[in-house]
Scaffold this motif. Structure first.
Motif, short mmCIF file in Angstrom:
data_model
loop_
_atom_site.label_atom_id
_atom_site.label_comp_id
_atom_site.label_asym_id
_atom_site.label_seq_id
_atom_site.Cartn_x
_atom_site.Cartn_y
_atom_site.Cartn_z
N GLY A 234 -11.27 13.52 35.78
CA GLY A 234 -12.04 14.49 35.01
C GLY A 234 -11.21 15.63 34.45
O GLY A 234 -9.98 15.58 34.43
N CYS B 68 -8.79 18.99 36.82
CA CYS B 68 -8.46 18.51 38.18
C CYS B 68 -7.03 18.90 38.50
O CYS B 68 -6.21 19.17 37.63
CB CYS B 68 -8.59 16.99 38.25
N GLY C 291 -14.57 13.29 39.19
CA GLY C 291 -15.32 14.20 38.32
C GLY C 291 -14.46 15.34 37.82
O GLY C 291 -13.23 15.27 37.84
N ASP C 292 -15.11 16.41 37.37
CA ASP C 292 -14.40 17.60 36.90
C ASP C 292 -14.07 18.51 38.08
O ASP C 292 -14.82 18.60 39.05
CB ASP C 292 -15.28 18.38 35.92
N ASP D 14 -17.90 16.15 41.05
CA ASP D 14 -17.38 17.42 40.55
C ASP D 14 -17.11 18.42 41.67
O ASP D 14 -17.93 18.64 42.57
CB ASP D 14 -18.40 18.08 39.60
N ARG E 175 -20.48 16.12 45.53
CA ARG E 175 -20.17 17.32 44.78
C ARG E 175 -19.79 18.49 45.69
O ARG E 175 -20.54 18.84 46.62
CB ARG E 175 -21.42 17.67 43.97
#
Lengths: 175, 175, 175
Positions: free
Chosen positions: A55, A58, A73-74, A114, A132
């Motif tokens: 993402g 990172c 994810g981010d 994320d 998350r």
């Protein structure tokens, strides 16, 4: 997307990678067939394999290994020496004779959502989802899903009661 | 035998190595004084030291370290970041003053028999034999012999009742 | 002090490092902003970050990662794949948006005193002191101070009754 990082550095192997803006990649890396989101930083001695998605924003720290089947994810932190696994019963040969190829195993995907952080030296087994904002302690072996926001540590990794400190959670006293 | 791998790749350090046919060696490796059997594949960021014997059709994955004293049979899988150890009490200096040299310790041999697999991130201590077809779980620390066909996991590694899944064996739930 | 090692080797990244006499540095390293004492040897695939102090006659083995905040005394052994940590709650982003920078965490120092040895694959968490002559077993996760002369092993690392053998301490039987 671009086919090269934002910075220059010697001794890099980069093939068929799509980079977002402002991606910084250090020396001594082996990246191929993957996608790296904008603003991400990749340290030295890192391998990222085909079809991996990293993402935006990172941090992939030195000596990390990210195998096919992993989606980050981010804002994900991957610590130094972290290893992802995508195979439950790895074998060198498929039938005891020929080398095992891509068709000889079931790839187990891994998702890291994320804002999650994987502490240095941790191992994340195939088939796992890290929720998350979760925090995986240094040296943990993650063999099952990690709930969002949880802190896990140990071998195998287990949820720790508080999120106060990964170090303390990984450990206790040396006595 | 040949003195170079079957493929070309930049950034390799290869000295005094004997290669069987069709050995593929990726970039960023440090190989010296060892023997690598036909059909074996060696990933990036791998070091293989003097006198190591690697069998035929092995897979040596990225970031693995194989020290002097290790002998791998045919069809052995060495996962990413696996570290072999050949010394029980490592010290930087022999007598507190001069650097320790090759004569300052007893090298403990390690044998990994045909078809065995060492999961990613595992550590195999000196003096150990990993039996034919055995499976060492990811992240295990192997401190004693592993019987042929056994599945071991954990720190220290212990035999698990069934061979069904390294992941499950390494772990259990994250709870 | 000199600005380069005593030996030549290809594929090295070395910036702003001060070396004592007779320091040997192998290929594939990333060293910056640190100080390396006389007679020390540094293996391949090693990263040493800014402000690290490495003493004299140390052995830093392949794949080791030594982060900012670490001070190593004289005669310290750092095994293959050892990872130091300086942060209890690593995050990729400071506020969920921008990348975390140097001001976004409290760096936790680590001190390893003279003559101590860190076994291969061990992880040493931030804020820890490893005492003079102590021995950390292979694969240990060190989360608290290690007394001088002690032998510790396991996850988390605990003091073992005798100093006789790191391997035995790390392990026991595989059964």
């Amino acid at each position: 997307m671009a086919d090269r990082p934002a910075n220059d550095a010697p001794y890099r192997m980069v093939r068929d990678v799509e980079f977002g803006e402002d991606v910084v990649v250090q020396s001594f890396v082996n990246l191929y067939g993957c996608l790296v989101g904008a603003g991400t930083r990749i340290g030295p001695f890192v391998e990222i394999q085909r079809d991996v998605v990293v993402g935006r924003r990172c941090k992939i720290q030195s000596h990390a290994f990210i195998c096919s089947g992993v989606v980050l994810g981010d804002g994900v932190f991957v610590g130094h020496g972290v290893v992802f696994v995508n195979d439950k019963t790895p074998r060198a040969t498929a039938d005891g004779v020929r080398l095992a190829g891509e068709d000889d195993w079931a790839l187990l995907p891994v998702v890291v959502e994320d804002g999650a952080s994987i502490g240095s030296g941790a191992i994340v087994l195939g088939g796992v989802r890290v929720g998350r904002g979760a925090l995986v302690g240094a040296g943990a072996v993650v063999a099952a899903d990690v709930p969002p926001g949880a802190v896990v540590a140990g071998v195998p990794a287990r949820v720790r009661p508080t999120a106060r400190a990964v170090g303390a959670e990984a450990g206790a006293e040396t006595r």
